[in-house]
Motif scaffolding. Structure first.
Motif, PDB file in Angstrom:
ATOM      1  N   ASP B 178       0.825  -1.212   0.000  1.00  0.00           N
ATOM      2  CA  ASP B 178       0.000   0.000   0.000  1.00  0.00           C
ATOM      3  C   ASP B 178       0.857   1.260   0.000  1.00  0.00           C
ATOM      4  OD1 ASP B 178      -2.195  -1.544   0.047  1.00  0.00           O
ATOM      5  OD2 ASP B 178      -2.840  -1.056   2.079  1.00  0.00           O
ATOM      6  N   ILE B 179       1.969   1.200   0.743  1.00  0.00           N
ATOM      7  CA  ILE B 179       2.817   2.383   0.851  1.00  0.00           C
ATOM      8  C   ILE B 179       3.362   2.760  -0.524  1.00  0.00           C
ATOM      9  CG2 ILE B 179       5.002   3.213   1.777  1.00  0.00           C
ATOM     10  CD1 ILE B 179       4.410   1.743   4.326  1.00  0.00           C
ATOM     11  N   GLN B 181       2.028   1.966  -3.354  1.00  0.00           N
ATOM     12  CA  GLN B 181       0.932   2.386  -4.220  1.00  0.00           C
ATOM     13  C   GLN B 181       0.489   3.803  -3.888  1.00  0.00           C
ATOM     14  OE1 GLN B 181      -1.751  -0.844  -3.639  1.00  0.00           O
ATOM     15  NE2 GLN B 181      -0.677  -2.134  -5.107  1.00  0.00           N
ATOM     16  N   ALA B 182       0.514   4.123  -2.590  1.00  0.00           N
ATOM     17  CA  ALA B 182       0.164   5.479  -2.190  1.00  0.00           C
ATOM     18  C   ALA B 182       1.131   6.466  -2.834  1.00  0.00           C
ATOM     19  CB  ALA B 182       0.207   5.605  -0.669  1.00  0.00           C
ATOM     20  N   ALA B 183       2.412   6.115  -2.839  1.00  0.00           N
ATOM     21  CA  ALA B 183       3.408   6.998  -3.430  1.00  0.00           C
ATOM     22  C   ALA B 183       3.241   7.084  -4.943  1.00  0.00           C
ATOM     23  CB  ALA B 183       4.810   6.525  -3.073  1.00  0.00           C
ATOM     24  N   MET B 184       2.785   5.974  -5.533  1.00  0.00           N
ATOM     25  CA  MET B 184       2.522   5.990  -6.982  1.00  0.00           C
ATOM     26  C   MET B 184       1.400   6.963  -7.309  1.00  0.00           C
ATOM     27  SD  MET B 184       2.778   2.093  -8.235  1.00  0.00           S
ATOM     28  CE  MET B 184       1.419   2.159  -9.383  1.00  0.00           C
ATOM     29  N   ILE B 185       0.341   6.917  -6.486  1.00  0.00           N
ATOM     30  CA  ILE B 185      -0.775   7.837  -6.704  1.00  0.00           C
ATOM     31  C   ILE B 185      -0.309   9.272  -6.449  1.00  0.00           C
ATOM     32  CG2 ILE B 185      -3.111   8.453  -5.972  1.00  0.00           C
ATOM     33  CD1 ILE B 185      -3.449   5.580  -5.069  1.00  0.00           C
ATOM     34  N   ASP B 186       0.605   9.420  -5.497  1.00  0.00           N
ATOM     35  CA  ASP B 186       1.146  10.743  -5.214  1.00  0.00           C
ATOM     36  C   ASP B 186       1.998  11.264  -6.369  1.00  0.00           C
ATOM     37  OD1 ASP B 186      -0.012  11.388  -2.862  1.00  0.00           O
ATOM     38  OD2 ASP B 186       1.623  10.739  -1.578  1.00  0.00           O
ATOM     39  N   GLY B 187       2.304  10.394  -7.317  1.00  0.00           N
ATOM     40  CA  GLY B 187       2.979  10.863  -8.517  1.00  0.00           C
ATOM     41  C   GLY B 187       4.487  10.697  -8.512  1.00  0.00           C
ATOM     42  N   TYR B 188       4.975   9.671  -7.845  1.00  0.00           N
ATOM     43  CA  TYR B 188       6.414   9.459  -7.841  1.00  0.00           C
ATOM     44  C   TYR B 188       6.790   8.301  -8.745  1.00  0.00           C
ATOM     45  CZ  TYR B 188       7.212  12.741  -4.100  1.00  0.00           C
ATOM     46  OH  TYR B 188       7.294  13.891  -3.378  1.00  0.00           O
ATOM     47  N   ILE B 197      11.421   6.171   0.235  1.00  0.00           N
ATOM     48  CA  ILE B 197      10.548   5.494   1.202  1.00  0.00           C
ATOM     49  C   ILE B 197      11.093   4.128   1.604  1.00  0.00           C
ATOM     50  CG2 ILE B 197       8.212   4.682   1.658  1.00  0.00           C
ATOM     51  CD1 ILE B 197       8.332   7.665   1.256  1.00  0.00           C
TER      52      ILE B 197
END
Lengths: 364, 286
Positions: B178-179, B181-188, B197
């Motif tokens: 999830d971490i 994926q969250a960063a992926m959605i955040d655009g990294y 991370i």
């Protein structure tokens, strides 16, 4: 902010598991919709397809009229609050929230301003300097919401956001989330298996089961007019009682007789007419425990049963009675008391009974 | 009162036991240091009081004026030390470059034969080195890898790589996808997620595993003995040189051992913090 539209969406996983089948759903701009269903019903798959973490097997996804199917998650301008919060442990709370702004190369002064603003809305200004490890579940939840909100998303998605909180925090966050939505009027989709959450927060509820959308509507619509046996049984606490019956003609009027012969019941004329049109051999009678009453006196149109268990819960009592081979649950007023094996007579509110197709389960 | 007394007694006993164990564990090191300070004449006496001398250190570091026949005359210890350093750190660096992505892939992706592959890596570690050393030596001679840094660093992967992969794999498995994926959605992009991370989260494991890998590589004896010669001779192999048919310079050997163990001790002390946490697998919490 934007309208979210799903058209004929399918999701098939490797190995042929069909998680979502032909899903059509439109969430209005600014609307709060809850996707409700038991685990494995496809609600999380749907959510992940909207965000872009899962590819869409077939169908089209539109956000604000733009087709999103092939776009990267970061290009969809959606925000997801994860069930596990998924905070970045090495970063401080401030940097957690600012993370997506940094990716967009937004000026530091503006980053600070936006983070502080979101932190104020969610009441976490005092913990901005801490790291996630030091914080409790409720605070982590707020940070995860702040992180989702700070980017000003078109669509705000939440995956079981309250499932890791204790009861008191949950009740509090429900109110907070609802207030947040009222303040920002953002298109919001909440995924949950808890109907109380769905009812408390969402304007409309979409019930899914086995990858298929069952019914969409306000909670009242779904509660009072469930389209099938699944929705009727899933919504409402305690769950609806189902008794298999067959239609019988009695003196020219159509009534119901239990399949095991334990009772017969007259139907209101309107329901009788509806049933007559279908010409069915088997139906299921559905009655919610709150729409029944239990007395120790026999009476006209009452169903004879025997007390199985009785629990006094203070504000109400819950009575389980055996009728023929079936168990029926009744919510009773607090002043009534019952002893096991005592005979009881059960009354059904004729305007509150539901009839379902004996084979397909569809409402009649 | 009875309970507090008992508690105190237990405390005293456990402290006493720890002191005993401490003495037991440190005894070889103390003995080694003592021997390294003795002159050749005092070496085999049971006399515990002696005049310490730094002759042995001088001899191994700067050469021995009184070199006798059969004993390494030109002092090669500094060179051997450098060799050890080059092949050990080289092996750890290569293992890091290969092992971190490998561990990540084994933790995150599902692919055919994943567990078999992971087990194969592990099997490098528990297969006895002697089993492979003869064929390896033949292959090395044919490929021209014999007595080269590259050759030794390569073969050291058998020692260092499995350790890194298995420690880091469990670390990566502990980090919720999830971490990422969250960063992926955040655009990294992925590499920035990894650096910003993931890497900080696996750092304790990385430090501990890298240190242990370094120590194992440094201590390895059989590979440089068989697959290397004068070019890449490491301290472990060169220690043999202090024993000849004429004389055994145990004191010089001890001096060499003291210096050789210094890097490991310093490294261990400097990252002790990570070492304790890093080897209690899976200490990552979000």
């Amino acid at each position: 902010m934007a309208e979210l539209r799903l058209e004929h969406i399918y999701k098939t996983y490797k190995g042929g598991v069909e998680a979502v089948k032909d899903l059509n759903l439109t969430i209005q701009d600014g609307e709060f919709l809850a996707l409700l269903g038991p685990s494995g019903c496809g609600k999380t798959s749907t959510l992940r397809m909207i965000v872009g973490l899962e590819s869409i097997t077939r169908g089209d996804l539109f956000i604000g009229g733009r087709r999103m199917n092939e776009l990267e998650p970061s290009d969809r301008n959606t925000a997801l609050a994860f069930e596990s919060y998924a905070l970045y442990p090495p970063l401080t709370v401030f940097e957690n929230i600012a993370f997506c702004l940094r990716a967009r190369k937004i000026e530091p002064s503006q980053v600070k301003q936006r983070v502080t603003e979101v932190a104020r809305i969610l009441d976490i200004e005092d913990i901005l300097g801490k790291r996630p490890v030091e914080l409790g579940g409720g605070q982590k939840q707020r940070i995860s919401l702040a992180r989702a909100l700070v980017r000003d998303p078109d669509v705000f998605l939440m995956d079981e956001p309250l499932s890791h909180l204790d009861a008191a925090q949950r009740a509090h966050m429900r109110v907070e989330l609802k207030r947040l939505h009222a303040q920002t009027r953002r298109t919001t989709v909440l995924v949950t298996h808890d109907q109380l959450e769905a009812v408390a927060m969402a304007e409309r509820v979409a019930v899914m089961n086995l990858g298929v959308l069952q019914q969409v509507g306000t909670f009242d619509e779904i509660y009072n007019h469930p389209v099938n046996e699944f929705v009727a049984g899933f919504i409402g606490e305690p769950p609806m009682n189902f008794l298999p019956c067959e239609p019988v003609s009695e003196g020219g009027e159509l009534g119901l007789r239990a399949t095991d012969g334990s009772f017969t019941l007259r139907l209101p004329s309107q329901r009788a007419q509806q049933l007559a049109k279908q010409n069915l051999k088997q139906v299921k009678l559905g009655v919610r425990p709150v729409d029944m009453l239990a007395t120790s006196q026999a009476g006209d149109d009452r169903i004879a049963g025997r007390v199985y268990t009785y629990e006094s819960l203070g504000e109400e009592g819950q009575l389980a009675a055996r009728v023929g081979g079936h168990e029926v649950l009744i919510v009773t007023p607090p002043e009534d008391h019952f002893e096991p094996e005592q005979p009881v007579w059960l009354g059904v509110r004729p305007d509150r009974l539901h009839l379902f197709h004996g084979e397909t389960g569809a409402a009649i | 009162m009875d309970a507090t007394l008992r508690k105190r007694l237990i405390g005293i006993f456990s402290d006493g036991f720890l002191v005993l164990y401490f003495l037991f564990a440190l005894f070889p090191i103390v003995w080694m240091v003592l021997v390294s300070l003795k002159s050749t004449d005092e070496l085999f006496t049971t006399q515990f009081i002696f005049t310490p001398t730094l002759d042995n250190y001088q001899a191994i570091l700067f050469g021995d004026a009184r070199a006798s026949a059969g004993v390494i005359a030109r002092q090669e210890f500094p060179r051997n030390f450098m060799n050890s350093f080059i092949v050990s750190s080289g092996a750890v660096i290569v293992s890091l470059l290969v092992g971190v992505p490998a561990a990540y892939a084994l933790a995150r992706y599902n692919f055919k034969g994943k567990e078999n592959l992971a087990f194969t890596f592990l099997s490098f570690r528990f297969a006895p080195e002697l089993v492979v050393i003869i064929p390896l030596s033949l292959i090395y001679r044919q490929l021209g890898l014999y007595d080269s840094y590259f050759g030794i660093i390569w073969v050291y992967q058998l020692v260092t790589l499995p350790l890194l992969i298995w420690v880091l794999r469990s670390y990566f498995e502990d980090i919720s996808p999830d971490i990422e994926q969250a960063a992926m959605i955040d655009g990294y992009p992925w590499h920035r997620i990894f650096i910003q991370i993931l890497l900080p989260l696996v750092r304790p494991g990385l430090a501990a595993a890298a240190l242990l890998a370094f120590v194992f590589a440094w201590n390895n004896f059989i590979f440089p003995l068989v697959l290397g010669a004068s070019n890449v001779q490491t301290v472990t192999v060169s220690a043999l040189g202090y024993i000849s048919s004429a004389q055994a310079f145990f004191n010089r050997m001890a001096a060499a051992a003291v210096i050789s163990s210094l890097p490991q001790m310093l490294l261990a002390l400097s990252i002790q913090r990570y070492l304790i946490r890093g080897l209690s697998f899976g200490a990552v919490k979000g």
